[in-house]
Design an enzyme around this catalytic site. Structure first.
Site, PDB file in Angstrom:
ATOM      1  N   GLU A  79      -5.311   5.877   6.435  1.00 17.82           N
ATOM      2  CA  GLU A  79      -6.613   5.252   6.633  1.00 17.82           C
ATOM      3  C   GLU A  79      -7.006   5.138   8.109  1.00 17.82           C
ATOM      4  O   GLU A  79      -7.863   4.322   8.450  1.00 17.82           O
ATOM      5  CB  GLU A  79      -6.632   3.872   5.984  1.00 17.82           C
ATOM      6  CG  GLU A  79      -6.595   3.925   4.465  1.00 17.82           C
ATOM      7  CD  GLU A  79      -6.970   2.597   3.850  1.00 17.82           C
ATOM      8  OE1 GLU A  79      -7.972   2.551   3.119  1.00 17.82           O
ATOM      9  OE2 GLU A  79      -6.251   1.597   4.100  1.00 17.82           O
ATOM     10  N   HIS A  98      -7.930  -3.617  10.082  1.00 20.86           N
ATOM     11  CA  HIS A  98      -8.117  -3.495   8.634  1.00 20.86           C
ATOM     12  C   HIS A  98      -7.051  -4.333   7.946  1.00 20.86           C
ATOM     13  O   HIS A  98      -5.861  -4.163   8.193  1.00 20.86           O
ATOM     14  CB  HIS A  98      -8.005  -2.043   8.190  1.00 20.86           C
ATOM     15  CG  HIS A  98      -7.916  -1.887   6.698  1.00 20.86           C
ATOM     16  ND1 HIS A  98      -8.860  -2.398   5.844  1.00 20.86           N
ATOM     17  CD2 HIS A  98      -6.980  -1.287   5.908  1.00 20.86           C
ATOM     18  CE1 HIS A  98      -8.522  -2.122   4.598  1.00 20.86           C
ATOM     19  NE2 HIS A  98      -7.379  -1.453   4.611  1.00 20.86           N
ATOM     20  N   HIS A 100      -5.701  -6.626   4.255  1.00 25.55           N
ATOM     21  CA  HIS A 100      -5.750  -6.888   2.820  1.00 25.55           C
ATOM     22  C   HIS A 100      -5.544  -8.377   2.536  1.00 25.55           C
ATOM     23  O   HIS A 100      -5.039  -8.730   1.468  1.00 25.55           O
ATOM     24  CB  HIS A 100      -4.656  -6.093   2.098  1.00 25.55           C
ATOM     25  CG  HIS A 100      -4.651  -4.639   2.400  1.00 25.55           C
ATOM     26  ND1 HIS A 100      -3.490  -3.939   2.686  1.00 25.55           N
ATOM     27  CD2 HIS A 100      -5.658  -3.730   2.467  1.00 25.55           C
ATOM     28  CE1 HIS A 100      -3.781  -2.673   2.916  1.00 25.55           C
ATOM     29  NE2 HIS A 100      -5.079  -2.519   2.794  1.00 25.55           N
ATOM     30  N   HIS A 185     -10.211  -4.439  -1.979  1.00 24.13           N
ATOM     31  CA  HIS A 185      -9.361  -3.811  -0.970  1.00 24.13           C
ATOM     32  C   HIS A 185      -9.054  -4.753   0.185  1.00 24.13           C
ATOM     33  O   HIS A 185      -7.902  -4.925   0.557  1.00 24.13           O
ATOM     34  CB  HIS A 185     -10.044  -2.532  -0.466  1.00 24.13           C
ATOM     35  CG  HIS A 185      -9.176  -1.654   0.369  1.00 24.13           C
ATOM     36  ND1 HIS A 185      -9.464  -0.317   0.583  1.00 24.13           N
ATOM     37  CD2 HIS A 185      -8.045  -1.886   1.064  1.00 24.13           C
ATOM     38  CE1 HIS A 185      -8.527   0.218   1.360  1.00 24.13           C
ATOM     39  NE2 HIS A 185      -7.663  -0.728   1.674  1.00 24.13           N
TER      40      HIS A 185
END
Length: 282
Positions: A79, A98, A100, A185
């Site tokens: 990613e 990023h 989660h 996500h």
């Protein structure tokens, strides 16, 4: 010229801080633009943030297409295109996270409650409109696997677009939003420095925890209008979110004091005994 060793040290420490505070699990990642080239960025290789310890654990990739520098095929995050496409679209953004984080995930799947700034440390979330929620299903082509991974420049560009363009800053291209949710996500947040993006990521998760508690508390009294989530302006809910002006001024206030939590977080990871930073974290 920026000292690359110092920059990588900061990046390693950022991974440790975000793991220590449960913002990054084993799959989350943080990146930083290489200011000496402005064409590449640094991000960990295919490792969990807690075990990143030195330059050998960090890859350098082209912002243009996310490909490794010097054709180095050593394993990297699938990613990484989240980072390359955001850094390409917004030249004044230098760091990306990023995550989660489980505290945030419910707000990516419940349609009638929006994540919104509920206390001053999260003013950067803004209050003009609900945060964008990127649904990768809208960007898929028929042949794409439905695994939620933003693993191509095309999907990365679709996510990056959701940050919008702040026309008041032109010709500098700035995003409208600091944070975009991802359905089922997690979330992505962006900033001008590693220290600031760590601050943002921490307080996205913190705000989600506080907001959830406020909703539950208000709901237990039978007076929470979940459909408003602080955006309808009809005053039907008992939760009072930050106003547009409060969000703006709180964000401006916190922007210049980001060194304060950063210094404390560095001390915490140094003394935890869990992490190794071969480059030093001071």
């Amino acid at each position: 010229m920026v000292n690359t060793t110092a920059l990588l040290s900061t990046l390693i420490t950022a991974n440790h801080i975000l793991h220590y505070h449960n913002v990054l699990d084993a799959m989350g990642h943080v990146s930083v633009r290489n200011p000496n080239t402005n064409t590449t960025f640094f991000i960990a290789l295919q490792l969990g943030p807690a075990v990143i310890s030195g330059p050998q654990d960090i890859g350098e990739y082209l912002i243009e297409d996310g490909s490794p520098v010097n054709n180095n095929t050593q394993g990297g995050y699938a990613e990484r295109y989240i980072h390359s496409e955001i850094l390409k679209r917004y030249p004044d953004i230098n760091a990306v996270v990023h995550s989660h984080a489980e505290d945030v995930l419910p707000y990516t799947v419940v349609q009638n409650i929006h994540l919104a700034p509920i206390y001053h440390m999260a003013g950067f979330l803004g209050r003009d409109t609900p945060l964008p929620n990127f649904d990768i299903e809208d960007a898929y082509e028929p042949s794409d696997p439905r695994d939620f991974l933003v693993n191509s420049p095309r999907l990365g560009a679709a996510l990056a677009e959701r940050f919008g363009v702040n026309t008041t800053t032109l010709p500098s291209v700035s995003p409208v939003y600091t944070t975009v949710l991802q359905r089922g996500h997690g979330f992505v947040t962006v900033a001008r420095s590693v220290e600031q993006v760590v601050d943002y990521a921490y307080y996205v998760a913190s705000n989600a925890r506080v907001q959830t508690k406020a909703i539950l508390l208000a709901g237990s009294a039978g007076r929470q209008d979940c459909s408003s989530a602080g955006f309808s302006g009809n005053g039907t809910g008992d939760i009072k979110y930050l106003s547009r002006e409060e969000s703006r001024d709180s964000a401006n206030m916190n922007a210049w004091i980001v060194f304060k939590p950063w210094t404390q977080w560095v001390r915490e990871v140094e003394r935890s005994g869990l992490y190794v930073n071969e480059l030093g974290s001071g």
